[in-house]
Design a protein around this motif. Structure first.
Motif, mmCIF file in Angstrom:
data_model
loop_
_atom_site.group_PDB
_atom_site.id
_atom_site.type_symbol
_atom_site.label_atom_id
_atom_site.label_comp_id
_atom_site.label_asym_id
_atom_site.label_seq_id
_atom_site.Cartn_x
_atom_site.Cartn_y
_atom_site.Cartn_z
ATOM 1 N N GLU A 71 0.833 -1.194 0.000
ATOM 2 C CA GLU A 71 0.000 0.000 0.000
ATOM 3 C C GLU A 71 0.870 1.247 0.000
ATOM 4 O O GLU A 71 1.961 1.256 0.586
ATOM 5 C CB GLU A 71 -0.915 0.024 1.232
ATOM 6 N N GLN A 75 -3.556 3.664 -0.285
ATOM 7 C CA GLN A 75 -4.093 3.107 -1.523
ATOM 8 C C GLN A 75 -3.412 1.777 -1.818
ATOM 9 O O GLN A 75 -2.192 1.657 -1.724
ATOM 10 C CB GLN A 75 -3.883 4.053 -2.706
ATOM 11 N N ARG A 76 -4.219 0.785 -2.198
ATOM 12 C CA ARG A 76 -3.675 -0.524 -2.492
ATOM 13 C C ARG A 76 -2.944 -0.493 -3.842
ATOM 14 O O ARG A 76 -3.491 -0.077 -4.853
ATOM 15 C CB ARG A 76 -4.805 -1.552 -2.533
ATOM 16 N N ALA A 80 -4.564 -5.091 -6.719
ATOM 17 C CA ALA A 80 -5.467 -3.990 -7.049
ATOM 18 C C ALA A 80 -5.773 -4.027 -8.536
ATOM 19 O O ALA A 80 -5.014 -4.599 -9.331
ATOM 20 C CB ALA A 80 -4.837 -2.640 -6.683
ATOM 21 N N ALA A 81 -6.873 -3.400 -8.908
ATOM 22 C CA ALA A 81 -7.197 -3.235 -10.316
ATOM 23 C C ALA A 81 -6.203 -2.272 -10.949
ATOM 24 O O ALA A 81 -5.603 -1.438 -10.271
ATOM 25 C CB ALA A 81 -8.620 -2.701 -10.472
ATOM 26 N N GLU A 82 -6.035 -2.373 -12.250
ATOM 27 C CA GLU A 82 -5.035 -1.563 -12.949
ATOM 28 C C GLU A 82 -5.283 -0.074 -12.757
ATOM 29 O O GLU A 82 -4.335 0.703 -12.568
ATOM 30 C CB GLU A 82 -5.036 -1.898 -14.440
ATOM 31 N N LYS A 83 -6.530 0.374 -12.736
ATOM 32 C CA LYS A 83 -6.834 1.795 -12.544
ATOM 33 C C LYS A 83 -6.372 2.256 -11.170
ATOM 34 O O LYS A 83 -5.758 3.329 -11.030
ATOM 35 C CB LYS A 83 -8.335 2.026 -12.700
ATOM 36 N N GLU A 84 -6.650 1.462 -10.131
ATOM 37 C CA GLU A 84 -6.208 1.820 -8.777
ATOM 38 C C GLU A 84 -4.691 1.837 -8.684
ATOM 39 O O GLU A 84 -4.097 2.681 -8.018
ATOM 40 C CB GLU A 84 -6.784 0.817 -7.770
ATOM 41 N N ARG A 85 -4.068 0.888 -9.379
ATOM 42 C CA ARG A 85 -2.605 0.801 -9.356
ATOM 43 C C ARG A 85 -1.991 2.047 -9.991
ATOM 44 O O ARG A 85 -1.017 2.593 -9.489
ATOM 45 C CB ARG A 85 -2.166 -0.464 -10.087
ATOM 46 N N ARG A 86 -2.554 2.500 -11.098
ATOM 47 C CA ARG A 86 -2.039 3.707 -11.765
ATOM 48 C C ARG A 86 -2.158 4.919 -10.857
ATOM 49 O O ARG A 86 -1.261 5.762 -10.816
ATOM 50 C CB ARG A 86 -2.782 3.956 -13.079
ATOM 51 N N GLU A 87 -3.272 5.042 -10.136
ATOM 52 C CA GLU A 87 -3.460 6.174 -9.239
ATOM 53 C C GLU A 87 -2.435 6.159 -8.112
ATOM 54 O O GLU A 87 -1.840 7.183 -7.768
ATOM 55 C CB GLU A 87 -4.886 6.172 -8.666
ATOM 56 N N ALA A 88 -2.225 4.980 -7.524
ATOM 57 C CA ALA A 88 -1.238 4.879 -6.446
ATOM 58 C C ALA A 88 0.168 5.145 -6.970
ATOM 59 O O ALA A 88 0.988 5.780 -6.306
ATOM 60 C CB ALA A 88 -1.317 3.496 -5.802
#
Length: 254
Positions: A71, A75-76, A80-88
């Motif tokens: 994390e 944020q995970r 994590a989904a690719e969208k969440e990963r890009r944000e993190a």
């Protein structure tokens, strides 16, 4: 740096929990748990192959863990989904051993390209930010040069400025002086010392430059065989390490 618990502690910026990473039959990170607090400068030391650079590559999402969770700022990152990963991932900047600058672009354009395309900054705003960073790294007069017109040390300083141009919360440094001629190392390390002292950015650093680690670190983590075997302040780690493996390693490199 703090001991890991199942529930993230308030204010943790980076958190690895039970992270395992394998390459074939080789386990390079073995059920790894550690965390980093905001604004801290943490240096990872240890022999080659102990998993230090793999940690940075996981944070950059260049590799994926086989087990465990990572994390960043709550944020995970994994799983994590690719969208969440890009944000993190937007919160993280990295400076590699090799400079990886765009040779066909000017120094200024190397710094403005990602803020414009990824962050949506205007070209004027990105250029203003870039010029301030070039001044910070001592290259304000080289904005219109191409990377091939710069020395290795100057190129690495541009790479540092480029990483900072994205305003990351975390700056990852992977042996950033290892590709430089010895006489160029001091200038790059001085820039990083200035950044460490003058900004609140969190740093996670892999280096064999032990004097640099002693100067800038809040915590030093000793890695061996994919695990943290000892950690503490630079004063403790370099003056009175407790683990025999730490003493062996520092005896070889200091």
């Amino acid at each position: 740096m703090s001991a890991d618990t199942t529930t993230p502690a308030p204010g943790e910026l980076i958190r690895f929990h039970n992270v395992t990473k394998r390459f074939g039959d080789t386990t390079v990170l073995d059920d790894l748990c550690f965390s980093v607090q905001p604004g801290k400068h943490v240096t990872l030391i240890g022999p080659s192959g102990s998993g230090k650079t793999t940690i940075l590559r996981l944070l950059m999402t260049l590799e994926s863990p086989d087990e465990g969770t990572i994390e960043v700022s709550g944020q995970r990152l994994f799983p994590a989904a690719e969208k969440e990963r890009r944000e993190a991932r937007k919160q993280i900047g990295m400076v590699f051993q090799q400079f990886n600058l765009f040779p066909n672009m000017t120094v200024l354009r190397n710094l403005t390209e990602a803020p414009v395309r990824v962050l949506g900054l205007s070209k004027d705003e990105a250029a203003e930010r870039a010029k301030g960073l070039l001044d910070l790294v001592g290259l304000a007069d080289r904005a219109d040069a191409k990377p091939t017109q710069l020395s290795g040390g100057q190129q690495q300083r541009v790479a540092i400025a480029r990483a900072l141009a994205m305003r990351p919360q975390v700056l990852l440094l992977d042996e950033v002086t290892s590709a430089l001629d010895p006489e160029l190392v001091a200038g790059v390390l001085d820039v990083l010392r200035d950044i460490a002292r003058s900004t609140d950015i969190t740093m996670l650093c892999v280096t064999h430059e032990m004097n640099f680690a002693r100067d800038i670190s809040d915590d030093v983590l000793m890695f061996d065989a994919g695990k943290v075997i000892e950690s503490g302040s630079p004063e403790k780690m370099f003056s009175a390490p407790e683990h025999e493996r730490t003493r062996e390693f520092l005896g070889a490199v200091l």
